[in-house]
Design a protein around this motif. Structure first.
Motif, PDB file in Angstrom:
ATOM      1  N   UNK A 175      62.779   4.801  65.326  1.00  0.00           N
ATOM      2  CA  UNK A 175      62.639   6.016  64.550  1.00  0.00           C
ATOM      3  C   UNK A 175      63.475   7.091  65.455  1.00  0.00           C
ATOM      4  N   UNK A 176      64.689   6.567  65.822  1.00  0.00           N
ATOM      5  CA  UNK A 176      65.580   7.830  66.557  1.00  0.00           C
ATOM      6  C   UNK A 176      66.132   8.716  65.740  1.00  0.00           C
ATOM      7  N   UNK A 177      66.171  10.042  66.197  1.00  0.00           N
ATOM      8  CA  UNK A 177      66.803  10.932  65.165  1.00  0.00           C
ATOM      9  C   UNK A 177      68.375  11.260  65.104  1.00  0.00           C
ATOM     10  N   UNK A 178      68.902  10.436  65.845  1.00  0.00           N
ATOM     11  CA  UNK A 178      70.509  10.547  65.885  1.00  0.00           C
ATOM     12  C   UNK A 178      70.956   9.199  65.622  1.00  0.00           C
ATOM     13  N   UNK A 179      72.168   8.983  65.191  1.00  0.00           N
ATOM     14  CA  UNK A 179      72.946   7.614  64.808  1.00  0.00           C
ATOM     15  C   UNK A 179      73.582   7.360  65.969  1.00  0.00           C
ATOM     16  N   UNK A 180      73.163   6.476  66.783  1.00  0.00           N
ATOM     17  CA  UNK A 180      73.605   5.942  68.102  1.00  0.00           C
ATOM     18  C   UNK A 180      73.618   4.461  68.035  1.00  0.00           C
ATOM     19  N   UNK A 181      74.585   3.857  68.610  1.00  0.00           N
ATOM     20  CA  UNK A 181      74.243   2.357  68.588  1.00  0.00           C
ATOM     21  C   UNK A 181      73.199   1.813  69.571  1.00  0.00           C
ATOM     22  N   UNK A 182      72.428   1.005  68.922  1.00  0.00           N
ATOM     23  CA  UNK A 182      71.093   0.736  69.734  1.00  0.00           C
ATOM     24  C   UNK A 182      71.461  -0.101  71.070  1.00  0.00           C
ATOM     25  N   UNK A 183      72.519  -0.807  70.782  1.00  0.00           N
ATOM     26  CA  UNK A 183      73.183  -1.731  71.856  1.00  0.00           C
ATOM     27  C   UNK A 183      73.572  -0.993  73.113  1.00  0.00           C
ATOM     28  N   UNK A 184      74.253   0.322  73.002  1.00  0.00           N
ATOM     29  CA  UNK A 184      74.532   1.250  74.018  1.00  0.00           C
ATOM     30  C   UNK A 184      73.523   1.853  74.580  1.00  0.00           C
ATOM     31  N   UNK A 185      72.490   2.297  73.574  1.00  0.00           N
ATOM     32  CA  UNK A 185      71.418   2.855  74.441  1.00  0.00           C
ATOM     33  C   UNK A 185      70.639   1.905  75.236  1.00  0.00           C
ATOM     34  N   UNK A 186      70.173   0.575  74.600  1.00  0.00           N
ATOM     35  CA  UNK A 186      69.401  -0.452  75.679  1.00  0.00           C
ATOM     36  C   UNK A 186      70.338  -0.613  76.833  1.00  0.00           C
ATOM     37  N   UNK A 187      71.760  -0.996  76.931  1.00  0.00           N
ATOM     38  CA  UNK A 187      72.493  -1.018  78.160  1.00  0.00           C
ATOM     39  C   UNK A 187      72.301   0.026  79.059  1.00  0.00           C
ATOM     40  N   UNK A 188      72.549   1.132  78.364  1.00  0.00           N
ATOM     41  CA  UNK A 188      72.436   2.490  79.393  1.00  0.00           C
ATOM     42  C   UNK A 188      71.074   2.697  80.175  1.00  0.00           C
ATOM     43  N   UNK A 189      70.014   2.534  79.196  1.00  0.00           N
ATOM     44  CA  UNK A 189      68.765   2.723  79.523  1.00  0.00           C
ATOM     45  C   UNK A 189      68.237   1.843  80.644  1.00  0.00           C
ATOM     46  N   UNK A 190      68.465   0.371  80.357  1.00  0.00           N
ATOM     47  CA  UNK A 190      68.151  -0.555  81.140  1.00  0.00           C
ATOM     48  C   UNK A 190      68.708  -0.755  82.442  1.00  0.00           C
ATOM     49  N   UNK A 191      69.853  -0.497  82.388  1.00  0.00           N
ATOM     50  CA  UNK A 191      70.924  -0.591  83.530  1.00  0.00           C
ATOM     51  C   UNK A 191      70.502   0.795  84.650  1.00  0.00           C
ATOM     52  N   UNK A 192      70.265   1.960  84.403  1.00  0.00           N
ATOM     53  CA  UNK A 192      69.932   3.005  85.073  1.00  0.00           C
ATOM     54  C   UNK A 192      68.344   2.983  85.571  1.00  0.00           C
ATOM     55  N   UNK A 193      67.432   2.209  84.795  1.00  0.00           N
ATOM     56  CA  UNK A 193      66.201   2.149  85.170  1.00  0.00           C
ATOM     57  C   UNK A 193      65.849   0.943  85.938  1.00  0.00           C
ATOM     58  N   UNK A 194      66.848   0.107  85.931  1.00  0.00           N
ATOM     59  CA  UNK A 194      66.481  -1.009  87.055  1.00  0.00           C
ATOM     60  C   UNK A 194      66.676  -0.353  88.423  1.00  0.00           C
ATOM     61  N   UNK A 195      67.811   0.612  88.768  1.00  0.00           N
ATOM     62  CA  UNK A 195      68.054   1.333  89.893  1.00  0.00           C
ATOM     63  C   UNK A 195      66.721   2.129  90.255  1.00  0.00           C
TER      64      UNK A 195
END
Length: 365
Positions: A177-197
């Motif tokens: 249900x995201x309100x903007x059209x952003x590639x989900x792969x980029x979101x997943x990579x960025x979110x998981x990467x920074x949240x591991x730290x």
């Protein structure tokens, strides 16, 4: 990782709200067992009678530590989510309620986390973190030696994993249900990467806190219930295990004064963290804010319904001194959270007591 209004569309937010409400309802029932055992209950449940007064304090402590953003990368900070810490200290059901109380206070009073996104935030930050962390924690303590150090190590690992798990859960909700059209792969990579730290910081805070409480009162740590430290005796210059008398001699409960001392220490620590130390917290955006800005997720962010709150953005209205304004807001937040949390858990425990027949009541407790 507080999701503001506008990141997730209304239908998905509504479904998340239903899921959150159901989980809170289930947690209320489960927390009755964790906070108010009976004579027929297991040792773990009976320990809940000693832990119940601390549940509100755990919520207040999580609120305070969440104000302490720590740097994790260039231009990015993180903060405690708290699900692992709450679950290990007071139990998974009570832990869900602790974090939910914190999120509710933050959303209403401090305009932190959208009100229409409250269900999303509870699902992500309270339910996912608690379930993942406690499941992993229980699995680890079953295979590790039954020592205090093992409980601390299991706490570290469980907290570390819970943060990227929450990031993955947000990514899933955004994919639906995201309100903007952003590639989900980029979101997943960025979110998981920074949240591991960020998870490393979460793990350190959780392990240090659990270890500190275990050192003083291991019987008050839900995840350490039943943990016994064998007494060592020196025989002919060597340390040997003393005979185990646990089956023949009943455990002597710690005095109430000890519990009060721990509660007062925890409350004072929370007040100092929120009222003073928070001024030195990192001002960089947290992981979600940074990813949202970089990936364009925040293009449709809506103004918070509580933006006009006198405590919005963790400052007191009309006080121009930043240190004083933020400190007072933190102290007020800790006070309101400990009162609200204690009221909730007192009511839960009272309901458990009312539902228990006189024959089930342990008059020696």
């Amino acid at each position: 990782m507080h999701v503001p209004d506008g990141f997730i569309d209304a239908p998905t937010s509504a479904v998340a709200g239903v899921v959150a409400a159901g989980a809170v309802a289930v947690s209320l029932r489960g927390a009755r067992r964790e906070l108010g055992g009976t004579s027929r209950a297991s040792e773990a449940e009976r320990g809940g009678e000693r832990t119940a007064p601390l549940a509100g304090l755990v919520a207040a402590f999580i609120f305070a530590v969440q104000m302490l953003n720590f740097p994790v990368a260039a231009g990015t900070s993180g903060h405690l989510l708290g699900g692992a810490l709450a679950a290990i200290l007071v139990g998974p059901y009570t832990g869900v309620l602790c974090v939910s109380v914190v999120l509710l206070m933050q959303g209403i009073l401090f305009a932190d986390g959208g009100l229409t996104a409250l269900g999303v935030n509870i699902t992500d930050m309270a339910i996912v973190t608690t379930v993942v962390a406690y499941a992993l924690f229980r699995g680890l303590v079953k295979v590790l030696p039954r020592t205090r150090r093992s409980v601390t190590v299991a706490s570290f690992v469980a907290a570390l994993v819970s943060v990227p798990a929450a990031a993955l859960a947000f990514t899933f909700l955004y994919w639906i249900g995201g309100t903007t059209d952003v590639a989900i792969g980029k979101v997943a990579t960025a979110m998981i990467g920074v949240h591991v730290l960020i998870g490393i910081g979460e793990a350190a805070i959780t392990a240090l806190t659990v270890g500190a409480v275990i050192a003083v009162r291991p019987d008050l740590v839900h995840g350490a219930r039943g943990l016994r430290q064998r007494l060592k005796l020196r025989v002919d210059g060597e340390l040997v295990d003393a005979p185990d008398t646990s089956d023949s001699e009943p455990a002597v409960p710690a005095p109430a004064r000890s519990r009060r001392g721990l509660w007062i220490t925890g409350l004072v620590t929370s007040l100092v963290l929120a009222g003073f130390v928070s001024f030195y917290a990192s001002a960089d955006p947290d992981g979600l804010e940074k990813v949202a800005a970089d990936q364009g997720i925040d293009r449709k962010t809506e103004e918070h319904a509580s933006a006009d709150s006198p405590l919005a953005d963790y400052g007191v209205e009309d006080i121009t001194d930043a240190r004083l304004s933020g400190g007072l807001a933190g102290v007020i937040g800790v006070g309101v959270t400990v009162v609200a949390g204690s009221a909730v858990f007192w009511a839960v425990r009272r309901r458990r007591t009312d539902d228990t027949s006189p024959a089930d009541t342990d008059v020696s407790a």
